[in-house]
Design a protein around this motif. Structure first.
Motif, PDB file in Angstrom:
ATOM      1  N   TYR A  94     -28.242 -26.191   6.563  1.00  0.00           N
ATOM      2  CA  TYR A  94     -27.860 -25.313   5.317  1.00  0.00           C
ATOM      3  C   TYR A  94     -29.211 -23.925   4.739  1.00  0.00           C
ATOM      4  CZ  TYR A  94     -28.800 -24.457   0.530  1.00  0.00           C
ATOM      5  OH  TYR A  94     -28.944 -23.472  -0.866  1.00  0.00           O
ATOM      6  N   LEU A  95     -30.402 -24.446   5.364  1.00  0.00           N
ATOM      7  CA  LEU A  95     -31.522 -22.598   5.212  1.00  0.00           C
ATOM      8  C   LEU A  95     -31.478 -21.884   6.121  1.00  0.00           C
ATOM      9  CD1 LEU A  95     -34.461 -24.858   5.144  1.00  0.00           C
ATOM     10  CD2 LEU A  95     -33.627 -23.730   3.211  1.00  0.00           C
ATOM     11  N   LEU A  96     -30.362 -22.217   7.329  1.00  0.00           N
ATOM     12  CA  LEU A  96     -30.399 -21.797   7.934  1.00  0.00           C
ATOM     13  C   LEU A  96     -29.562 -20.468   7.939  1.00  0.00           C
ATOM     14  CD1 LEU A  96     -32.049 -22.993  11.473  1.00  0.00           C
ATOM     15  CD2 LEU A  96     -32.391 -21.376  10.663  1.00  0.00           C
ATOM     16  N   LEU A 155     -28.534 -38.311   0.792  1.00  0.00           N
ATOM     17  CA  LEU A 155     -29.867 -38.469   0.729  1.00  0.00           C
ATOM     18  C   LEU A 155     -30.910 -37.631   1.874  1.00  0.00           C
ATOM     19  CD1 LEU A 155     -31.506 -41.541   0.491  1.00  0.00           C
ATOM     20  CD2 LEU A 155     -31.920 -40.402   2.146  1.00  0.00           C
ATOM     21  N   SER A 156     -29.293 -37.679   2.697  1.00  0.00           N
ATOM     22  CA  SER A 156     -30.434 -37.117   3.783  1.00  0.00           C
ATOM     23  C   SER A 156     -30.078 -34.790   4.247  1.00  0.00           C
ATOM     24  CB  SER A 156     -28.896 -36.898   4.800  1.00  0.00           C
ATOM     25  OG  SER A 156     -27.529 -36.371   4.726  1.00  0.00           O
ATOM     26  N   ILE A 215     -28.503 -32.817 -10.329  1.00  0.00           N
ATOM     27  CA  ILE A 215     -28.392 -32.344  -9.467  1.00  0.00           C
ATOM     28  C   ILE A 215     -29.585 -33.531  -8.626  1.00  0.00           C
ATOM     29  CG2 ILE A 215     -30.938 -30.952  -9.649  1.00  0.00           C
ATOM     30  CD1 ILE A 215     -29.552 -29.561  -6.922  1.00  0.00           C
ATOM     31  N   GLY A 216     -28.474 -33.904  -7.247  1.00  0.00           N
ATOM     32  CA  GLY A 216     -29.647 -35.081  -6.686  1.00  0.00           C
ATOM     33  C   GLY A 216     -29.203 -35.423  -5.542  1.00  0.00           C
ATOM     34  N   ALA A 234     -36.352 -31.469  -1.013  1.00  0.00           N
ATOM     35  CA  ALA A 234     -36.852 -29.956  -0.656  1.00  0.00           C
ATOM     36  C   ALA A 234     -34.762 -29.105  -0.702  1.00  0.00           C
ATOM     37  CB  ALA A 234     -37.082 -29.609   0.589  1.00  0.00           C
ATOM     38  N   GLY A 235     -34.279 -29.663  -0.270  1.00  0.00           N
ATOM     39  CA  GLY A 235     -32.723 -29.427  -0.358  1.00  0.00           C
ATOM     40  C   GLY A 235     -32.225 -29.022  -1.555  1.00  0.00           C
TER      41      GLY A 235
END
Lengths: 460, 310
Positions: free
Chosen positions: B141-143, B93-94, B64-65, B98-99
């Motif tokens: 993504y979160l929403l 990177l964007s 992951i990264g 936290a993503g």
């Protein structure tokens, strides 16, 4: 709050629902609160500045109306104009003049201690300042009586649909409507909704897509040739038109949904066949303001040709400077003045008038020359652009296909212009109208640039 | 209500049509994008395609990264060497640290990977909260997937961005297969690796001034703590940099951070220092080319072998 933001798309319906459910006596307080929220949403400090300016002008206008002594009246007018222009000058022009002065002194070998400041220009300041100044000059000329209620005056200055970038309203038109009960009709609602949709289409789809092409071109001037430079300046010409007239359409449409008709600000300017006609069709509220309060005050055309030419040049140069603190705007104003003088001079001498369509096409090229001064950030950039027009070496311009967006605009506005009817879409079959609206909505949603694009005229 | 009384029949019909169209569109399209009606942007497509790989992470080594992970490690090679399945969930990177944290959390909610390897270019430590808001990727993504993150609360701008981007007409880049289906298919066949085809151009200036934000470090700490609470070992792997891309000060600052991370509980550094490689192994300043990715994968597999051999 930007018109092309989700915030506004939520804000407007909320205001409309509340507004139309309230009795008339509560509608204006709601509009004032909504206007201050709309403006303060940007930055509450700007709101304080606007309230301060409103207090000064309200007090001075009322004092002016009570005073009979010519000297005292002139002094009050001068004080009000000084306060308004002082605020405008500080926020908009301080750095420009400080920097220009420093450069001038340096060129004579002197050292300047006048430093530039980190000043943020309060959005809309040029517009509401001019609206306030127009009001106070009208009071001084005894053309109108001053507004007695502070909150009524505050609403006249801050009415949210036209606060950020006009149209610069006159007392008679706006206050006359604000002070009387509004009747909402099907016609107003249809026109309002249509103007908002059409304004969004112009701003989000056309202007913001063309902006990418124009921005690329002006960032890569050395790589342009004659053809790509033409494409870039045509892109900018329609970008700025769709950006500003799109804003105005949304402003007028929003206001119509409140039952208030704002004045026309754009009347198919690119179909003009000369500079005089162009300025009767482009940013009408500013050009008539400059005409009524500056050109006429300078003497207008009452003292012979030479004085008229001088007055035209002064008016247009100051009009150019109104747009921003940069030598390029000054040059743009000078160029517009020169066009007005030249067309007036040669038009009278020769009486020559080309066929309208030919005249419009030719004059559009002259307008585009002016847009080079307007768009360039420095005189050097202007020269680089004109140098590109002399090159015929291969040149690449990405996304040049977006120029095709100009075609539906010209077709639509061409029909409206020929029929002399901005709402000619209302004359087509209802089913076709539904399809037309859905088409405009869909294409704006999927191909429009919705994110983060402010309006060009907000910086003025 | 006076306002409703003045809406014309044409207006009503138009509003109803728009409402119905939007209802169908929102109900039938992917949460993050307008797919299958509209192609997603390559950024959104990456997150969508990587989420689709989550179902294969049980018992696997999960990489992951940032994009240096996606373009720089070939799961097939690692799987061959370790005999443990490997899935590359590297994104961009964007998306920010936290993503990556949220994506891994989503993975670990329903699956149990054998190990997690956090693979980063030093630049991935740079974005702060304001940067993450500016990128907008994490908020969308979160929403879209109804998720939460302790370091980032989605705002109104994120909602606006999600809504408008879902409606946006995109032409999917040819270099990523020309369509989302092709891109997702390619990632599925490679277990998340995507080859970078650009030709390396030496940077004009070497990168100086390594920056790591609290936002990023805290997110990494939470990621480690979450995996640790599930009993999943976490390893840290620096993506190599081109020798001509960074100055020694930058390297030593990044190495100092690496050493600090190595002292945390629950994460093990697999390299002593941030490696710098010959530019011939790179496609861009941050991405390895296929040859570089192969070498990087073999080295990582070798380092992982003692810990994860099946």
């Amino acid at each position: 709050m930007l018109f092309n933001s989700l915030e506004y798309l939520l804000f407007l319906p909320c205001v409309l629902l509340l507004y139309h459910s309230l009795p008339f006596r509560l509608q204006n307080p709601l509009l004032l609160a909504a206007s201050y929220f709309f403006y303060g949403y940007w930055d509450w400090r700007f709101l304080l500045l606007m309230i301060l300016s409103t207090c000064c002008d309200f007090a001075l206008a009322n004092a002016l109306a009570r005073t009979e002594t010519p000297f005292a009246r002139k002094a009050m007018l001068a004080l009000s104009i000084s306060i308004n222009l002082g605020a405008l000058g500080f926020f908009k022009y301080y750095n420009f003049f400080a920097d220009s002065m420093a450069r001038l002194l340096q060129s004579f070998g002197f050292h300047s201690n006048v430093g530039t400041l980190h000043i943020i220009l309060p959005v809309g300041i040029s517009f509401y300042t001019f609206q306030s100044m127009g009001y106070i000059i009208d009071v001084y000329r005894r053309d109108i009586k001053p507004i007695r209620g502070f909150f009524s005056y505050a609403l006249f200055v801050s009415y949210f649909p036209q606060l950020m970038a006009g149209p610069i309203e006159r007392f008679a038109n706006l206050f006359g409507q604000l002070s009387n009960p509004r009747t909402m009709t099907k016609e107003l609602a249809s026109e309002g909704a249509y103007l908002i949709l059409w304004g969004m289409f112009k701003k989000i789809l056309i202007a913001d897509n063309l902006a990418e092409l124009a921005n690329y071109g002006f960032s890569n001037l050395s790589s342009l040739n004659f053809f790509t430079a033409l494409a870039v300046i045509y892109a900018f010409a329609f970008q700025i038109y769709c950006d500003f007239s799109g804003y105005t359409d949304i402003a007028r449409g929003s206001s119509l949904l409140l039952g208030i008709r704002l004045r026309l600000n754009f009347d198919f300017p690119y179909f003009s066949a000369g500079p005089s006609e162009f300025w009767q069709r482009w940013h009408i509220s500013l050009s008539t303001w400059l005409r009524d309060y500056l050109y006429v005050s300078l003497g207008g055309n009452r003292h012979g040709s030479l004085r008229t030419y001088r007055n035209l040049m002064v008016t247009m140069i100051l009009g150019g400077l109104w747009h921003g603190a940069n030598w390029t705007f000054l040059l743009w104003g000078f160029y517009q003045g020169l066009l007005l003088v030249a067309f007036r001079f040669f038009g009278r001498k020769t009486g020559f008038r080309p066929p309208r369509a030919v005249g419009a096409i030719l004059f559009f090229q002259l307008v585009c020359v002016g847009w080079v001064f307007f768009r360039a950030s420095s005189l050097g950039e202007c020269l680089d652009f004109f140098a590109a027009l002399g090159r015929f070496t291969p040149s690449y311009l990405p996304r040049v296909h977006v120029l095709v967006l100009i075609v539906p605009l010209l077709l639509m506005e061409g029909v409206q212009f020929l029929r002399k009817d901005m709402f000619s879409v209302f004359r087509i079959h209802p089913a076709m109208r539904v399809l037309f609206y859905l088409g405009i909505y869909l294409i704006t949603m999927v191909a429009g640039k919705w994110e983060s694009n402010s309006f060009i005229y907000f910086q003025f | 209500m006076k306002l409703f009384a003045v809406i014309s029949p044409v207006g009503w019909i138009t509003l109803v049509c728009i409402f119905l169209m939007e209802a169908v569109f929102l109900a039938r399209s992917e949460s993050l994008a307008g797919f299958p009606f509209l192609q997603p942007t390559s950024d959104d497509a990456t997150v969508m395609a990587k989420r689709a790989l989550i179902r294969r992470t049980d018992g696997a080594i999960v990489l992951i990264g940032d994009s240096s992970c996606m373009f720089g490690l070939i799961p097939g090679i690692i799987q061959e060497a370790t005999r443990v399945p490997c899935i590359n969930l590297g994104t961009l990177l964007s998306f920010t640290m936290a993503g990556y944290e949220s994506l891994l959390e989503e993975t670990e909610e329903t699956h149990v990977p054998a190990a997690v390897v956090v693979v980063l270019n030093p630049r991935a430590f740079q974005p702060d909260l304001a940067g993450a808001r500016r990128f907008g990727m994490l908020g969308r993504y979160l929403l879209a997937y109804g998720r939460g993150n302790r370091g980032y609360a989605p705002g109104f701008k994120d909602f606006q961005s999600l809504l408008f981007r879902k409606h946006q007409l995109n032409s999917f880049p040819e270099e990523f297969g020309g369509s989302f289906d092709a891109f997702a298919g390619e990632l599925d066949s490679t277990a998340g690796y995507f080859p970078e085809f650009h030709r390396y151009l030496a940077p004009k200036n070497r990168e100086t001034g390594f920056v790591s934000s609290d936002f990023t470090r805290n997110a990494l700490a939470r990621l480690v703590a979450h995996s640790r609470s599930k009993g999943i070992p976490v390893y840290f792997w620096w993506s190599p940099l081109p020798q001509d891309a960074v100055d020694p000060g930058y390297l030593s600052a990044a190495n100092a951070l690496g050493r600090e991370i190595g002292t945390w509980d629950g994460i093990k550094l697999l390299q002593d220092t941030l490696p710098t490689w010959h530019p011939g192994l790179f496609a861009t300043v941050t991405h390895l080319n296929a040859r570089g990715a192969e070498a990087n994968s073999r080295i990582l597999a070798g380092k992982l072998l003692p810990f994860v051999r099946h």
